[in-house]
Scaffold this active site. Structure first.
Site, PDB file in Angstrom:
ATOM      1  CB  CYS A  14      40.786  39.074  43.910  1.00  0.00           C
ATOM      2  SG  CYS A  14      40.501  40.338  42.668  1.00  0.00           S
ATOM      3  CG  ASP A  46      47.858  37.870  28.848  1.00  0.00           C
ATOM      4  OD1 ASP A  46      47.941  38.467  29.418  1.00  0.00           O
ATOM      5  OD2 ASP A  46      48.616  37.540  27.693  1.00  0.00           O
ATOM      6  CG  ASP A  64      38.200  41.661  37.921  1.00  0.00           C
ATOM      7  OD1 ASP A  64      37.389  41.158  38.816  1.00  0.00           O
ATOM      8  OD2 ASP A  64      39.327  41.493  37.966  1.00  0.00           O
ATOM      9  CG  ASP A  87      42.675  42.684  34.605  1.00  0.00           C
ATOM     10  OD1 ASP A  87      43.395  42.017  35.014  1.00  0.00           O
ATOM     11  OD2 ASP A  87      41.415  42.117  34.476  1.00  0.00           O
ATOM     12  N   GLY A 134      26.709  51.946  32.177  1.00  0.00           N
ATOM     13  CA  GLY A 134      26.878  50.595  33.205  1.00  0.00           C
ATOM     14  C   GLY A 134      25.467  49.950  33.087  1.00  0.00           C
ATOM     15  CG  HIS A 135      23.243  45.926  33.332  1.00  0.00           C
ATOM     16  ND1 HIS A 135      22.029  46.202  32.839  1.00  0.00           N
ATOM     17  CD2 HIS A 135      23.047  44.720  34.075  1.00  0.00           C
ATOM     18  CE1 HIS A 135      20.998  45.240  32.933  1.00  0.00           C
ATOM     19  NE2 HIS A 135      21.698  44.294  33.472  1.00  0.00           N
ATOM     20  CB  SER A 136      22.158  48.699  38.488  1.00  0.00           C
ATOM     21  OG  SER A 136      21.308  49.197  37.859  1.00  0.00           O
ATOM     22  CG  ASP A 222      46.584  42.454  36.987  1.00  0.00           C
ATOM     23  OD1 ASP A 222      46.524  41.391  36.408  1.00  0.00           O
ATOM     24  OD2 ASP A 222      45.525  43.123  37.364  1.00  0.00           O
TER      25      ASP A 222
END
Length: 341
Positions: A14, A46, A64, A87, A134-136, A222
């Site tokens: 992060c 938020d 994220d 989250d 997913g995606h790549s 968080d």
């Protein structure tokens, strides 16, 4: 010429987020979305969006991803997934599905990608969710994370800005992982400090959320890339102030030594620049200041709770095995948003 060596861990987690100041300047220019079923959007800073489907059911959405902050690909996958799943728990929700987000250099060993995805998938399963795709894309650097969908009752959402005067502020994980990871990249972090940082980052906030939901919780977030103090200022929302007791803050014990050696992150300094005019330190060390500004990866929940409930929740949270504590209280609005003494 030999091709340039691809470095797996350049410093990420992060700490790679855009600074809160730059991000807020962009977001404030976007047109506001008005929909009676959009219970929480991006305008309140938020943790996730909440959209009502029926009187009894709402979905929680979040996304994220980031570059590695540790050298082990499997552990990185676990951390990135735990961070993204967090989250949903910060909103009080239950994880249902997740999608992988992958950026990966074509020249890098695909076995490394396999280890990242294995670590992530195991955390999704631990969360009780289903990995559905997913995606790549090919990229110069490694990045990984998740897009997550959860569910919640519309009347049981933990907004981040629901604090009430007199609440205690309960932090469920130790601070300082950004500082420790920075020290680790130059070979200066102890194995003990790094082990605690990794254990904290790979621990799902699912378990803390399950405890917090049993009590009167008025607000929750968080603590991630914007650090403890920026996230706290967002929680207080200009309505209340907070009094933080520096001696009550849980952090990785070696952090003050690393701060003295200036193993700091640019993200922490961006956080300081963003809210330092809202924060007053009274008799605190420079190390405590930096720990409170430090960008966290897969950090703990910060919950604003009725005092008696907070004390009961803390006793249960201690059973999870990570440093945690009541760190302060919500008070009437004062000249400064946060006072740390």
């Amino acid at each position: 010429m030999e091709p340039e060596k691809i470095v797996f861990c350049k410093g990420g987690g992060c700490t790679a987020k855009l600074g809160p100041g730059a991000l807020s300047r962009v977001l404030e220019k976007l047109p506001k979305t008005y929909d009676p079923n959009l219970l929480i959007g991006y305008d309140s800073s938020d943790d996730g969006a909440v959209y009502r489907l029926t009187d009894d059911l709402a979905i929680v959405q979040t996304l994220d991803f980031f570059p590695p902050m540790v050298e082990d690909p499997y552990i990185f996958g676990q951390i990135a997934a735990a961070n993204a799943l967090s989250d949903i728990y910060a909103m009080g929700g239950e994880v249902k599905t997740a999608l992988n987000i992958v950026c990966f250099p074509e020249a890098m060993d695909l076995n490394i990608l396999g280890q990242i995805l294995q670590g992530g998938s195991e955390k999704v399963r631990e969360a009780g969710g289903v990995l559905v795709g997913g995606h790549s894309i090919a990229d110069q650097d490694v990045k990984y994370g998740l897009s997550v969908t959860g569910v919640i009752h519309p009347g049981k959402v933990f907004a981040n800005n629901g604090c009430q005067e007199g609440d205690v502020l309960l932090l469920t994980k130790p601070l300082g992982v950004g500082i420790v990871c920075t020290a680790s990249r130059v070979g200066e972090a102890s194995s003990k400090a790094m082990e605690l940082a990794i254990r904290s980052m790979t621990t799902l906030n699912k378990y803390a959320s399950e405890i917090v939901k049993k009590y009167r919780t008025h607000g929750c977030t968080d603590v991630t890339g914007f650090g403890f103090l920026v996230h706290l200022c967002e929680m207080l929302g200009g309505t209340y102030s907070a009094l933080i007791e520096s001696e009550s803050i849980p952090f990785i014990p070696e952090c003050p030594d690393y701060v003295e050696e200036f193993y700091l992150t640019a993200a922490g300094q961006r956080n300081r620049n963003h809210v330092e005019d809202q924060v007053q330190f009274m008799g605190c060390s420079f190390a405590i200041e930096e720990i409170l500004y430090d960008a966290q990866t897969s950090g703990g929940l910060l919950a604003s709770m009725a005092e008696e409930d907070g004390k009961k929740a803390l006793e249960e949270l201690k059973g999870l095995g990570l440093p945690c504590n009541i760190v302060g209280k919500v008070v009437k609005r004062g000249e400064k948003t946060v006072t740390v003494r």
